[in-house]
Design an enzyme around this catalytic site. Sequence first.
Site, PDB file in Angstrom:
ATOM      1  N   ARG A  35       0.859  -1.332   0.012  1.00  0.00           N
ATOM      2  CA  ARG A  35       0.113  -0.051  -0.007  1.00  0.00           C
ATOM      3  C   ARG A  35       0.903   1.291   0.035  1.00  0.00           C
ATOM      4  NH1 ARG A  35      -5.459  -0.775   3.201  1.00  0.00           N
ATOM      5  NH2 ARG A  35      -6.181  -2.696   1.908  1.00  0.00           N
ATOM      6  N   ASP A 139     -14.129  11.486  11.758  1.00  0.00           N
ATOM      7  CA  ASP A 139     -13.175  10.562  11.178  1.00  0.00           C
ATOM      8  C   ASP A 139     -11.825  11.158  11.481  1.00  0.00           C
ATOM      9  OD1 ASP A 139     -13.608   8.201   8.975  1.00  0.00           O
ATOM     10  OD2 ASP A 139     -11.649   8.844   9.068  1.00  0.00           O
TER      11      ASP A 139
HETATM   12  C1  LIG Z   1     -14.520   1.350   6.519  1.00  0.00           C
HETATM   13  S1  LIG Z   1     -14.745   3.054   7.247  1.00  0.00           S
HETATM   14  C2  LIG Z   1     -16.284   2.971   8.026  1.00  0.00           C
HETATM   15  C3  LIG Z   1     -17.186   3.850   7.422  1.00  0.00           C
HETATM   16  C4  LIG Z   1     -18.609   3.791   7.965  1.00  0.00           C
HETATM   17  N1  LIG Z   1     -18.782   3.684   9.562  1.00  0.00           N
HETATM   18  C5  LIG Z   1     -19.262   2.463   7.282  1.00  0.00           C
HETATM   19  O1  LIG Z   1     -19.462   1.641   8.240  1.00  0.00           O
HETATM   20  O2  LIG Z   1     -19.706   2.295   6.337  1.00  0.00           O
HETATM   21  C6  LIG Z   1     -13.219   2.998   8.683  1.00  0.00           C
HETATM   22  C7  LIG Z   1     -13.213   4.536   8.973  1.00  0.00           C
HETATM   23  O3  LIG Z   1     -12.419   4.457  10.185  1.00  0.00           O
HETATM   24  C8  LIG Z   1     -11.467   5.752  10.085  1.00  0.00           C
HETATM   25  N2  LIG Z   1     -10.588   5.632  11.295  1.00  0.00           N
HETATM   26  C9  LIG Z   1      -9.549   4.685  11.498  1.00  0.00           C
HETATM   27  N3  LIG Z   1      -8.913   4.921  12.481  1.00  0.00           N
HETATM   28  C10 LIG Z   1      -9.614   5.608  13.007  1.00  0.00           C
HETATM   29  C11 LIG Z   1      -9.192   6.409  14.502  1.00  0.00           C
HETATM   30  N4  LIG Z   1      -8.126   6.142  15.081  1.00  0.00           N
HETATM   31  N5  LIG Z   1     -10.058   7.387  14.802  1.00  0.00           N
HETATM   32  C12 LIG Z   1     -11.268   7.761  13.886  1.00  0.00           C
HETATM   33  N6  LIG Z   1     -11.395   7.138  12.836  1.00  0.00           N
HETATM   34  C13 LIG Z   1     -10.629   6.292  12.392  1.00  0.00           C
HETATM   35  C14 LIG Z   1     -10.919   5.619   8.763  1.00  0.00           C
HETATM   36  O4  LIG Z   1     -10.417   6.824   8.311  1.00  0.00           O
HETATM   37  C15 LIG Z   1     -12.108   5.047   7.824  1.00  0.00           C
HETATM   38  O5  LIG Z   1     -12.756   6.484   7.080  1.00  0.00           O
END
Ligand SMILES: C[S@@+](CC[C@H](N)C(=O)[O-])C[C@H]1O[C@@H](n2cnc3c(N)ncnc32)[C@H](O)[C@@H]1O
Length: 269
Positions: A35, A139
């Site tokens: 990645r 986020d």
């Molecule tokens: C797969 S998406 C989930 C989106 C939505 N909640 C859904 O279920 O469709 C995961 C998100 O978690 C965020 N993320 C990862 N680590 C994080 C953290 N420590 N604090 C806040 N957000 C985080 C990523 O940037 C990403 O946008």
Amino acid sequence: MQALRDTTYRRLCDLMYESVGLSFGDAKRSLVSSRLAPRIQRLGLGGFEDYLALIESPEDGGEFQWAVDLLTTNETYFFREPAHFDLLEAELARTRPPKLRVWSAACSFGDEAYSIAMLADELNQVGRIGRDWSVLGTDISDRVLRSAAQGIFPQERLREVSPERLKRHCLRGEGESEGLVQVQPRLRKHLRFGQVNLSRPLPDELGPFDVVFLRNVLIYFDAATKREVVDRVLTCLRPGGLFFIGTAEGRVPCETPLESLGPGAFRRR
Ligand SMILES: C[S@@+](CC[C@H](N)C(=O)[O-])C[C@H]1O[C@@H](n2cnc3c(N)ncnc32)[C@H](O)[C@@H]1O
């Protein structure tokens, strides 16, 4: 480019774990390497060591954020895991709250937050909830948050949205914007977006919320971080409020007492 060395990989893992709670074991090493490698090449850097030095530096020009984006997935779409929205709808129709505060934690591009907003608007129109409702999307990634605030989406991500709903809440793009939709300003004024790192203490002003969605983000954390994040997030949910996690994320152990309402759905006791 040189292969990702053991020591560099370990330092990279430590940095990601300490800063944002992301946990990559040895099994994720080739994924991490594949990645990041194209990005390193695009930046014209010598290799992983140089990249690590860049993202560790306070003057990284936003590159640490890029790295987090590359190592996580922002996959999301409207009304993902529809049973959660059905449950929310039934609960709100039953309790008829005059005021509603919802948090979509780890909202990615905002699809989840706007799905909740569509539901809230419809319930308000038929007098099931009051006019005072809002959804906060947060986020870690400011890239996805900038996009979420615009409320513009590829139509494909609204594949689960009925034609009636689409017509009611969205404007279709034409010409250069063909294939995109924008959520109506009427709905957008109920949404706010902001950056919150779930692996750090939460801002004091956050909450209390009546409903919290924390879906499809716990997968990035190890067991200890998962528990900490869930308990931390639940401090912002009022007792009796609804809590959703991704159905694939299983039962998440936490200190806060929860009543199970179905796969990935809970009520805070
Ligand atoms: C797969 S998406 C989930 C989106 C939505 N909640 C859904 O279920 O469709 C995961 C998100 O978690 C965020 N993320 C990862 N680590 C994080 C953290 N420590 N604090 C806040 N957000 C985080 C990523 O940037 C990403 O946008």
